[in-house]
Design a protein around this motif. Structure first.
Motif, PDB file in Angstrom:
ATOM      1  N   GLN A  56       0.845  -1.195   0.000  1.00 19.69           N
ATOM      2  CA  GLN A  56       0.000   0.000   0.000  1.00 19.69           C
ATOM      3  C   GLN A  56       0.877   1.241   0.000  1.00 19.69           C
ATOM      4  O   GLN A  56       1.771   1.406   0.831  1.00 19.69           O
ATOM      5  CB  GLN A  56      -0.917  -0.002   1.227  1.00 19.69           C
ATOM      6  CG  GLN A  56      -2.039   0.998   1.149  1.00 19.69           C
ATOM      7  CD  GLN A  56      -3.077   0.772   2.232  1.00 19.69           C
ATOM      8  OE1 GLN A  56      -2.871  -0.006   3.161  1.00 19.69           O
ATOM      9  NE2 GLN A  56      -4.211   1.436   2.103  1.00 19.69           N
ATOM     10  N   SER A  57       0.656   2.134  -0.975  1.00 13.81           N
ATOM     11  CA  SER A  57       1.421   3.378  -1.080  1.00 13.81           C
ATOM     12  C   SER A  57       0.693   4.543  -0.389  1.00 13.81           C
ATOM     13  O   SER A  57       1.330   5.407   0.205  1.00 13.81           O
ATOM     14  CB  SER A  57       1.691   3.726  -2.546  1.00 13.81           C
ATOM     15  OG  SER A  57       0.464   3.871  -3.258  1.00 13.81           O
ATOM     16  N   THR A  58      -0.617   4.573  -0.505  1.00 11.37           N
ATOM     17  CA  THR A  58      -1.466   5.551   0.191  1.00 11.37           C
ATOM     18  C   THR A  58      -2.702   4.824   0.680  1.00 11.37           C
ATOM     19  O   THR A  58      -2.815   3.598   0.544  1.00 11.37           O
ATOM     20  CB  THR A  58      -1.877   6.711  -0.745  1.00 11.37           C
ATOM     21  OG1 THR A  58      -2.723   6.183  -1.785  1.00 11.37           O
ATOM     22  CG2 THR A  58      -0.651   7.372  -1.380  1.00 11.37           C
ATOM     23  N   ASN A  59      -3.644   5.553   1.209  1.00 15.75           N
ATOM     24  CA  ASN A  59      -4.873   4.921   1.684  1.00 15.75           C
ATOM     25  C   ASN A  59      -5.655   4.258   0.558  1.00 15.75           C
ATOM     26  O   ASN A  59      -6.407   3.310   0.783  1.00 15.75           O
ATOM     27  CB  ASN A  59      -5.766   5.955   2.383  1.00 15.75           C
ATOM     28  CG  ASN A  59      -5.176   6.404   3.708  1.00 15.75           C
ATOM     29  OD1 ASN A  59      -4.383   5.670   4.303  1.00 15.75           O
ATOM     30  ND2 ASN A  59      -5.542   7.605   4.156  1.00 15.75           N
ATOM     31  N   SER A  60      -5.452   4.758  -0.663  1.00 14.85           N
ATOM     32  CA  SER A  60      -6.261   4.266  -1.787  1.00 14.85           C
ATOM     33  C   SER A  60      -5.451   3.580  -2.880  1.00 14.85           C
ATOM     34  O   SER A  60      -6.047   2.990  -3.791  1.00 14.85           O
ATOM     35  CB  SER A  60      -7.054   5.431  -2.413  1.00 14.85           C
ATOM     36  OG  SER A  60      -7.857   6.074  -1.446  1.00 14.85           O
ATOM     37  N   TYR A  61      -4.129   3.636  -2.840  1.00 16.13           N
ATOM     38  CA  TYR A  61      -3.323   3.132  -3.940  1.00 16.13           C
ATOM     39  C   TYR A  61      -2.269   2.124  -3.447  1.00 16.13           C
ATOM     40  O   TYR A  61      -1.907   2.118  -2.267  1.00 16.13           O
ATOM     41  CB  TYR A  61      -2.637   4.287  -4.674  1.00 16.13           C
ATOM     42  CG  TYR A  61      -3.609   5.253  -5.313  1.00 16.13           C
ATOM     43  CD1 TYR A  61      -4.217   4.943  -6.518  1.00 16.13           C
ATOM     44  CD2 TYR A  61      -3.900   6.460  -4.685  1.00 16.13           C
ATOM     45  CE1 TYR A  61      -5.121   5.823  -7.096  1.00 16.13           C
ATOM     46  CE2 TYR A  61      -4.804   7.340  -5.257  1.00 16.13           C
ATOM     47  CZ  TYR A  61      -5.418   7.020  -6.469  1.00 16.13           C
ATOM     48  OH  TYR A  61      -6.310   7.877  -7.021  1.00 16.13           O
ATOM     49  N   TYR A  62      -1.810   1.304  -4.417  1.00 16.60           N
ATOM     50  CA  TYR A  62      -0.822   0.272  -4.120  1.00 16.60           C
ATOM     51  C   TYR A  62       0.306   0.357  -5.145  1.00 16.60           C
ATOM     52  O   TYR A  62       0.086   0.739  -6.304  1.00 16.60           O
ATOM     53  CB  TYR A  62      -1.455  -1.126  -4.173  1.00 16.60           C
ATOM     54  CG  TYR A  62      -2.580  -1.310  -3.190  1.00 16.60           C
ATOM     55  CD1 TYR A  62      -2.343  -1.815  -1.912  1.00 16.60           C
ATOM     56  CD2 TYR A  62      -3.888  -0.970  -3.518  1.00 16.60           C
ATOM     57  CE1 TYR A  62      -3.364  -1.981  -1.001  1.00 16.60           C
ATOM     58  CE2 TYR A  62      -4.924  -1.115  -2.612  1.00 16.60           C
ATOM     59  CZ  TYR A  62      -4.664  -1.621  -1.354  1.00 16.60           C
ATOM     60  OH  TYR A  62      -5.673  -1.771  -0.435  1.00 16.60           O
ATOM     61  N   TYR A  63       1.486  -0.016  -4.723  1.00 16.70           N
ATOM     62  CA  TYR A  63       2.628  -0.013  -5.638  1.00 16.70           C
ATOM     63  C   TYR A  63       2.424  -1.082  -6.719  1.00 16.70           C
ATOM     64  O   TYR A  63       2.123  -2.234  -6.421  1.00 16.70           O
ATOM     65  CB  TYR A  63       3.923  -0.310  -4.892  1.00 16.70           C
ATOM     66  CG  TYR A  63       4.390   0.838  -4.026  1.00 16.70           C
ATOM     67  CD1 TYR A  63       4.944   1.983  -4.598  1.00 16.70           C
ATOM     68  CD2 TYR A  63       4.284   0.763  -2.639  1.00 16.70           C
ATOM     69  CE1 TYR A  63       5.378   3.033  -3.809  1.00 16.70           C
ATOM     70  CE2 TYR A  63       4.719   1.814  -1.847  1.00 16.70           C
ATOM     71  CZ  TYR A  63       5.264   2.949  -2.429  1.00 16.70           C
ATOM     72  OH  TYR A  63       5.690   3.983  -1.647  1.00 16.70           O
ATOM     73  N   ALA A  64       2.605  -0.674  -7.971  1.00 15.48           N
ATOM     74  CA  ALA A  64       2.441  -1.616  -9.084  1.00 15.48           C
ATOM     75  C   ALA A  64       3.623  -2.581  -9.179  1.00 15.48           C
ATOM     76  O   ALA A  64       3.475  -3.716  -9.637  1.00 15.48           O
ATOM     77  CB  ALA A  64       2.285  -0.860 -10.400  1.00 15.48           C
ATOM     78  N   THR A  65       4.778  -2.118  -8.749  1.00 16.90           N
ATOM     79  CA  THR A  65       5.975  -2.968  -8.754  1.00 16.90           C
ATOM     80  C   THR A  65       6.654  -2.859  -7.397  1.00 16.90           C
ATOM     81  O   THR A  65       6.417  -1.911  -6.642  1.00 16.90           O
ATOM     82  CB  THR A  65       6.968  -2.541  -9.854  1.00 16.90           C
ATOM     83  OG1 THR A  65       7.349  -1.180  -9.640  1.00 16.90           O
ATOM     84  CG2 THR A  65       6.347  -2.704 -11.240  1.00 16.90           C
ATOM     85  N   GLY A  66       7.486  -3.832  -7.119  1.00 18.31           N
ATOM     86  CA  GLY A  66       8.206  -3.828  -5.850  1.00 18.31           C
ATOM     87  C   GLY A  66       9.626  -3.344  -6.021  1.00 18.31           C
ATOM     88  O   GLY A  66      10.059  -2.974  -7.119  1.00 18.31           O
ATOM     89  N   LEU A  67      10.353  -3.371  -4.916  1.00 21.46           N
ATOM     90  CA  LEU A  67      11.775  -3.041  -4.929  1.00 21.46           C
ATOM     91  C   LEU A  67      12.512  -4.210  -4.285  1.00 21.46           C
ATOM     92  O   LEU A  67      12.546  -4.355  -3.067  1.00 21.46           O
ATOM     93  CB  LEU A  67      12.039  -1.753  -4.149  1.00 21.46           C
ATOM     94  CG  LEU A  67      13.514  -1.348  -3.984  1.00 21.46           C
ATOM     95  CD1 LEU A  67      14.196  -1.223  -5.340  1.00 21.46           C
ATOM     96  CD2 LEU A  67      13.629  -0.060  -3.184  1.00 21.46           C
ATOM     97  N   THR A  68      13.052  -5.082  -5.141  1.00 21.35           N
ATOM     98  CA  THR A  68      13.766  -6.264  -4.659  1.00 21.35           C
ATOM     99  C   THR A  68      15.161  -6.282  -5.260  1.00 21.35           C
ATOM    100  O   THR A  68      15.351  -5.974  -6.439  1.00 21.35           O
ATOM    101  CB  THR A  68      13.022  -7.563  -5.048  1.00 21.35           C
ATOM    102  OG1 THR A  68      12.834  -7.589  -6.466  1.00 21.35           O
ATOM    103  CG2 THR A  68      11.667  -7.648  -4.357  1.00 21.35           C
ATOM    104  N   LEU A  69      16.139  -6.632  -4.437  1.00 27.79           N
ATOM    105  CA  LEU A  69      17.530  -6.650  -4.871  1.00 27.79           C
ATOM    106  C   LEU A  69      18.059  -8.077  -4.787  1.00 27.79           C
ATOM    107  O   LEU A  69      18.006  -8.708  -3.727  1.00 27.79           O
ATOM    108  CB  LEU A  69      18.368  -5.724  -3.990  1.00 27.79           C
ATOM    109  CG  LEU A  69      17.957  -4.245  -4.013  1.00 27.79           C
ATOM    110  CD1 LEU A  69      18.767  -3.449  -3.010  1.00 27.79           C
ATOM    111  CD2 LEU A  69      18.114  -3.665  -5.410  1.00 27.79           C
ATOM    112  N   GLY A  70      18.558  -8.569  -5.909  1.00 27.94           N
ATOM    113  CA  GLY A  70      19.096  -9.921  -5.949  1.00 27.94           C
ATOM    114  C   GLY A  70      20.443 -10.009  -5.251  1.00 27.94           C
ATOM    115  O   GLY A  70      21.175  -9.021  -5.147  1.00 27.94           O
ATOM    116  N   SER A  71      20.757 -11.213  -4.784  1.00 31.86           N
ATOM    117  CA  SER A  71      22.033 -11.416  -4.084  1.00 31.86           C
ATOM    118  C   SER A  71      22.992 -12.298  -4.869  1.00 31.86           C
ATOM    119  O   SER A  71      24.007 -12.745  -4.337  1.00 31.86           O
ATOM    120  CB  SER A  71      21.780 -12.011  -2.692  1.00 31.86           C
ATOM    121  OG  SER A  71      21.040 -13.214  -2.780  1.00 31.86           O
ATOM    122  N   GLY A  72      22.663 -12.577  -6.134  1.00 30.49           N
ATOM    123  CA  GLY A  72      23.611 -13.307  -6.961  1.00 30.49           C
ATOM    124  C   GLY A  72      23.055 -14.575  -7.567  1.00 30.49           C
ATOM    125  O   GLY A  72      21.838 -14.749  -7.705  1.00 30.49           O
TER     126      GLY A  72
END
Length: 263
Positions: A56-72
């Protein structure tokens, strides 16, 4: 604990080094009878999720993509390629090849059974059909000392023509074995494979019956290694290794710069 670019690049070096070793083994066995080439398989290591997709980004909206970092990356398996190699005519009566599905059974020194597609057999001092290093073929087949000619049919029947006789006499029949997952066999060296839980149990049968391949006399199966493809893979691996090496060098220079700024 966060993973640095230097650590990620190091996993890339390890993975490409493993792939190069697999390629080197394939090329080393290019002339090994019935050798099956291997292929290195990789998988990603765990991801560090800074933000989940759909969070959830705000009360009404959600992030369309995430933030993930690979480790190899890591090597997960070496997958054996079970394609059949080309057949070469040798004219040797005890050179046998399975055209199609099937393995020869070999008696191992510890009493277990090994499996091979390398059919370059010989005769022991007792006339028994054995491998080059003396392991007996199963079922045991003995050739009389006064045999002038040995004939192996495509159905595995072994016949001999004895001295002073015009008719052939059958002295045995070769059986072959198949597995539901032949890639799951464990390579044991000396062209021998061992049954594992992954390969499934051996299904014993006769050549040319129930889907088994034919036994061809005077033929040997060659390795299925394609030299051109291996060289292409080698160049690709070298380039990937160089890129990861440059990444380590760049990451190291960035860390040195950061330390200089902080101090």
């Amino acid at each position: 604990m966060p993973t640095t670019p230097l650590q990620v690049a190091r996993t890339g070096l390890d993975a490409q080094n493993t792939r190069m070793r697999v390629i080197a083994n394939n090329l080393a066995n290019v002339n090994t009878t019935a050798f099956k080439r291997d292929r290195a398989a990789f998988e990603t290591l765990a991801y560090q999720a800074e933000r989940q997709p759909g969070a959830q980004s705000t009360n009404s909206y959600y992030y369309a993509t995430g933030l993930t970092l690979g480790s190899g990356v890591q090597t997960i398996a070496t997958e054996r390629q079970e394609t059949e190699g080309s057949l070469t005519n040798t004219g040797n009566a005890l050179d046998l090849a399975v055209s199609g599905v099937g393995y020869f059974q070999i008696q191992m020194p510890d009493g277990t059974i090994g499996y091979t597609r390398a059919g370059n057999f010989q005769l022991s001092q007792d006339g028994q059909i054995v491998t080059d290093d003396g392991k007996p073929l199963i079922p045991n087949i003995n050739i009389p000392q006064n045999a002038q000619q040995i004939t192996v049919g495509e159905d595995g029947t072994v016949s001999v023509q004895l001295q002073g006789q015009t008719q052939s006499n059958q002295v045995g029949q070769i059986q072959t074995v198949r597995f539901i997952n032949p890639a799951g066999l464990q390579a044991n060296g000396q062209n021998i494979y061992i049954e594992t839980q992954s390969s499934g149990q051996p299904q014993i049968g006769l050549p040319q019956q129930d889907g088994m391949g034919a036994v061809l006399q005077g033929e040997l199966e060659q390795s299925n290694v394609n030299i051109v493809q291996e060289l292409v893979d080698m160049i690709e691996t070298q380039r990937a290794y160089e890129v990861n090496s440059k990444m380590i060098k760049a990451s190291d220079e960035m860390l040195q710069y950061i330390n200089q700024q902080i101090s």
